[in-house]
Scaffold this motif. Structure first.
Motif, mmCIF file in Angstrom:
data_model
loop_
_atom_site.group_PDB
_atom_site.id
_atom_site.type_symbol
_atom_site.label_atom_id
_atom_site.label_comp_id
_atom_site.label_asym_id
_atom_site.label_seq_id
_atom_site.Cartn_x
_atom_site.Cartn_y
_atom_site.Cartn_z
ATOM 1 N N THR A 24 0.836 -1.193 0.000
ATOM 2 C CA THR A 24 0.000 0.000 0.000
ATOM 3 C C THR A 24 0.876 1.250 0.000
ATOM 4 O O THR A 24 1.859 1.312 0.741
ATOM 5 N N PRO A 25 0.555 2.269 -0.801
ATOM 6 C CA PRO A 25 1.322 3.522 -0.789
ATOM 7 C C PRO A 25 1.374 4.129 0.609
ATOM 8 O O PRO A 25 0.409 4.059 1.373
ATOM 9 N N GLU A 26 2.510 4.749 0.947
ATOM 10 C CA GLU A 26 2.704 5.307 2.280
ATOM 11 C C GLU A 26 1.624 6.325 2.637
ATOM 12 O O GLU A 26 1.134 6.349 3.769
ATOM 13 N N GLN A 27 1.252 7.189 1.693
ATOM 14 C CA GLN A 27 0.260 8.219 1.999
ATOM 15 C C GLN A 27 -1.085 7.616 2.367
ATOM 16 O O GLN A 27 -1.788 8.133 3.233
ATOM 17 N N GLU A 30 -0.783 6.357 5.936
ATOM 18 C CA GLU A 30 -0.822 7.490 6.865
ATOM 19 C C GLU A 30 -2.252 7.980 7.082
ATOM 20 O O GLU A 30 -2.674 8.234 8.210
ATOM 21 N N VAL A 31 -2.986 8.119 5.987
ATOM 22 C CA VAL A 31 -4.373 8.575 6.085
ATOM 23 C C VAL A 31 -5.217 7.560 6.857
ATOM 24 O O VAL A 31 -6.022 7.915 7.718
ATOM 25 N N GLY A 32 -5.026 6.278 6.570
ATOM 26 C CA GLY A 32 -5.786 5.245 7.263
ATOM 27 C C GLY A 32 -5.545 5.256 8.763
ATOM 28 O O GLY A 32 -6.484 5.154 9.565
ATOM 29 N N GLY A 53 -9.897 4.974 -3.893
ATOM 30 C CA GLY A 53 -9.489 4.005 -4.899
ATOM 31 C C GLY A 53 -8.605 2.891 -4.386
ATOM 32 O O GLY A 53 -7.978 2.177 -5.177
ATOM 33 N N VAL A 54 -8.547 2.697 -3.057
ATOM 34 C CA VAL A 54 -7.699 1.664 -2.462
ATOM 35 C C VAL A 54 -8.567 0.735 -1.632
ATOM 36 O O VAL A 54 -9.265 1.180 -0.715
ATOM 37 N N GLU A 55 -8.528 -0.542 -1.937
ATOM 38 C CA GLU A 55 -9.302 -1.527 -1.177
ATOM 39 C C GLU A 55 -8.384 -2.301 -0.241
ATOM 40 O O GLU A 55 -7.481 -2.994 -0.677
ATOM 41 N N ARG A 56 -8.623 -2.144 1.050
ATOM 42 C CA ARG A 56 -7.866 -2.873 2.065
ATOM 43 C C ARG A 56 -8.843 -3.349 3.135
ATOM 44 O O ARG A 56 -9.853 -2.710 3.412
ATOM 45 N N SER A 57 -8.522 -4.451 3.762
ATOM 46 C CA SER A 57 -9.409 -5.032 4.768
ATOM 47 C C SER A 57 -9.278 -4.284 6.089
ATOM 48 O O SER A 57 -8.318 -3.537 6.324
ATOM 49 N N ARG A 58 -10.259 -4.483 6.968
ATOM 50 C CA ARG A 58 -10.186 -3.915 8.314
ATOM 51 C C ARG A 58 -8.956 -4.438 9.052
ATOM 52 O O ARG A 58 -8.306 -3.702 9.790
#
Length: 210
Positions: A24-27, A30-32, A53-58
């Motif tokens: 995952t991109p660093e930015q 950071e936001v997450g 535009g980024v899908e990541r799990s909890r």
């Protein structure tokens, strides 16, 4: 993305050395991290990132915070330190959150989570605080609990029993911690105490940066 730019400012306090193992991109990481510590549930943070535009799990978002290993900064020299503890429930069981707060800034100085409260654990907490902060000349503000007094006397630290005034700073941050940990159900459900402690320490860092 104006929305993204607004959230991505002032994130130098997040150490992303672990990112080399992430896809995952660093930015985005950071936001997450900021969104979850600021009040969004893992589910809502996931949904927000999907809008970017980024899908990541909890689980992935949760793991970012654990891997970042955020800790309140040390090497301060406060004049007063408010110390107290409060109950935090993890999987329905009582644990004790110890916190030291600078009344002048309302910033966390040290945070620990214990399964019980004893004089010996209080001594451990205060010794760790001493390692991180310059407390020799500080006055520790406490509410008169016997284990706090006994631990402070054992370590030879100056203290004052006070139930209002500057000691209320720690009560204020405790109220915010409890608001955050009860505002959604997936914070401390199905986790081990060290995981909950890591989240609380990360929250303390975010609180200090606000």
């Amino acid at each position: 993305m104006a929305e993204f730019d607004r959230l991505s400012g002032g994130i130098e306090w997040i150490d992303l050395e672990f990112v080399e193992r992430e896809r995952t991109p660093e930015q985005i990481i950071e936001v997450g991290i900021q969104l979850h510590l600021a009040g969004l549930s893992l589910s809502n943070t996931k949904q927000y990132l999907e809008r970017l535009g980024v899908e990541r799990s909890r689980t992935a978002i949760h793991n970012w915070i654990q891997k970042a290993d955020l800790q309140p900064a040390g090497d301060g020299a406060p004049n007063q330190i408010a110390v107290d503890e409060t109950v935090i429930r993890i999987n329905g069981e009582r644990h004790w959150l110890y916190a030291a707060v600078d009344p002048e800034t309302n910033e966390f100085l040290h945070v620990r989570l214990f399964q019980t409260r004893t004089t010996q654990l209080t001594v451990l907490f205060l010794r760790e605080l001493h390692e991180k902060q310059q407390v020799e000349q500080a006055t520790v503000l406490v509410d008169g609990a016997h284990y706090l007094k006994a631990a402070l006397e054992r370590l030879g630290l100056r203290f004052q029993i006070i139930r209002h005034g500057n000691r209320n700073s720690v009560e204020r941050v405790f109220r915010e911690v409890k608001r955050r940990t009860s505002s959604f159900s997936n914070t401390f459900s199905n986790v081990e105490p060290p995981t909950a402690e890591s989240w609380l320490q990360a929250f303390a860092v975010w609180w200090n940066r606000c």
